[in-house]
Write a protein that holds these residues in place. Structure first.
Motif, short mmCIF file in Angstrom:
data_model
loop_
_atom_site.label_atom_id
_atom_site.label_comp_id
_atom_site.label_asym_id
_atom_site.label_seq_id
_atom_site.Cartn_x
_atom_site.Cartn_y
_atom_site.Cartn_z
N THR A 1 -4.06 8.54 4.40
CA THR A 1 -5.66 8.68 4.07
C THR A 1 -6.35 7.77 4.94
O THR A 1 -7.27 8.16 5.47
CB THR A 1 -5.78 8.41 2.45
OG1 THR A 1 -5.33 9.55 1.84
CG2 THR A 1 -7.59 8.78 2.41
N TYR B 1 -8.06 -4.10 3.07
CA TYR B 1 -8.29 -4.11 4.54
C TYR B 1 -9.12 -5.19 4.73
O TYR B 1 -10.20 -5.29 4.10
CB TYR B 1 -8.79 -2.66 5.18
CG TYR B 1 -7.67 -1.76 5.12
CD1 TYR B 1 -6.30 -1.98 5.71
CD2 TYR B 1 -8.22 -0.38 4.88
CE1 TYR B 1 -5.46 -0.93 5.55
CE2 TYR B 1 -7.08 0.52 4.58
CZ TYR B 1 -5.97 0.33 5.07
OH TYR B 1 -4.99 1.37 5.20
N MET C 1 0.74 -1.19 -0.09
CA MET C 1 -0.10 0.19 -0.08
C MET C 1 0.91 1.40 0.02
O MET C 1 1.89 1.32 0.84
CB MET C 1 -0.95 -0.02 1.30
CG MET C 1 -1.72 1.15 1.59
SD MET C 1 -3.06 1.15 2.41
CE MET C 1 -2.51 0.10 3.86
N LEU D 1 -1.82 6.45 0.54
CA LEU D 1 -3.28 5.72 0.87
C LEU D 1 -3.19 5.46 2.30
O LEU D 1 -4.10 5.42 3.08
CB LEU D 1 -3.19 4.30 -0.16
CG LEU D 1 -4.50 3.61 0.06
CD1 LEU D 1 -5.54 4.50 -0.13
CD2 LEU D 1 -4.46 2.51 -0.76
N ASP E 1 -16.36 -0.58 3.06
CA ASP E 1 -16.30 -1.45 1.82
C ASP E 1 -15.32 -0.89 0.81
O ASP E 1 -14.48 -1.59 0.08
CB ASP E 1 -17.57 -1.13 1.23
CG ASP E 1 -18.67 -1.94 1.67
OD1 ASP E 1 -18.36 -3.02 2.75
OD2 ASP E 1 -19.71 -1.47 1.62
N ILE E 2 -15.01 0.64 0.65
CA ILE E 2 -13.90 1.12 -0.27
C ILE E 2 -12.75 0.57 0.35
O ILE E 2 -11.76 0.28 -0.59
CB ILE E 2 -13.96 2.61 -0.24
CG1 ILE E 2 -15.35 2.88 -1.04
CG2 ILE E 2 -12.83 2.93 -0.93
CD1 ILE E 2 -15.83 4.46 -0.98
N GLY E 3 -12.33 0.47 1.65
CA GLY E 3 -11.01 0.13 2.19
C GLY E 3 -10.77 -1.34 1.79
O GLY E 3 -9.67 -1.79 1.40
N ARG E 4 -11.63 -2.33 1.86
CA ARG E 4 -11.62 -3.65 1.69
C ARG E 4 -11.14 -3.95 0.02
O ARG E 4 -10.41 -4.55 -0.20
CB ARG E 4 -12.95 -4.38 1.73
CG ARG E 4 -12.91 -4.85 3.30
CD ARG E 4 -14.03 -6.02 3.50
NE ARG E 4 -14.70 -5.53 4.70
CZ ARG E 4 -15.71 -4.82 5.00
NH1 ARG E 4 -16.13 -3.93 3.97
NH2 ARG E 4 -16.23 -4.49 6.22
N GLU E 5 -12.01 -3.09 -0.84
CA GLU E 5 -11.70 -2.99 -2.00
C GLU E 5 -10.43 -2.41 -2.46
O GLU E 5 -9.68 -3.02 -3.59
CB GLU E 5 -12.77 -2.40 -2.72
CG GLU E 5 -14.39 -3.06 -2.78
CD GLU E 5 -15.43 -2.02 -3.17
OE1 GLU E 5 -15.18 -1.11 -3.81
OE2 GLU E 5 -16.85 -2.60 -3.09
N THR E 6 -10.12 -1.28 -2.10
CA THR E 6 -9.05 -0.49 -2.69
C THR E 6 -7.60 -1.02 -1.80
O THR E 6 -6.58 -1.04 -2.53
CB THR E 6 -9.25 1.11 -2.19
OG1 THR E 6 -10.47 1.39 -2.78
CG2 THR E 6 -7.85 1.81 -2.86
N ALA E 7 -7.71 -1.30 -0.66
CA ALA E 7 -6.37 -1.43 -0.05
C ALA E 7 -6.30 -2.93 0.62
O ALA E 7 -5.36 -3.32 1.17
CB ALA E 7 -6.44 -0.51 1.38
#
Length: 110
Positions: free
Chosen positions: A8, A90, A1, A5, A82-88
């Motif tokens: 953020t 998590y 990562m 990111l 959800d965005i964290g799971r998809e993007t990073a």
């Protein structure tokens, strides 16, 4: 990562729960005020029951607005997770425990 990111994510981990707590604090404050206003109306001799009704209705609207805001922020929290799971990548099962555990990441965001 990437470092950007990470920074953020750290800010969001800090800011989202803080916003939730502040909204709850505001709801508690308005609820306490409502209790005080109704109690004052009841306990003040010679004040008719209709006196202050408009004020009480405004406080009720403020309470409902805060409940609506709280729901919106909770939905935002879920969407960000959800965005964290998809993007990073998590794995966020318990956001509050992650927020507490992320002190080293939070320091980077400061």
């Amino acid at each position: 990562m990437s470092q950007a990111l990470t920074i953020t994510a750290a800010r969001l981990i800090r800011d989202v729960p803080a916003a939730e707590v502040r909204i709850d604090d505001a709801l508690i404050a308005v609820s306490s005020l409502m209790t005080s206003v109704v109690t004052a109306r009841r306990d003040t001799a010679g004040v008719p029951a209709t006196r202050g009704q408009a004020t009480i209705r405004r406080l009720m609207k403020a309470q409902m607005a805060l409940v609506d805001v709280s729901g919106d922020i909770l939905r935002v929290h879920g969407e960000l997770a959800d965005i964290g799971r998809e993007t990073a990548g998590y794995d966020l099962h318990e956001c509050p425990s992650i927020a507490e555990a992320g002190t080293s990441v939070r320091a980077a965001a400061a």
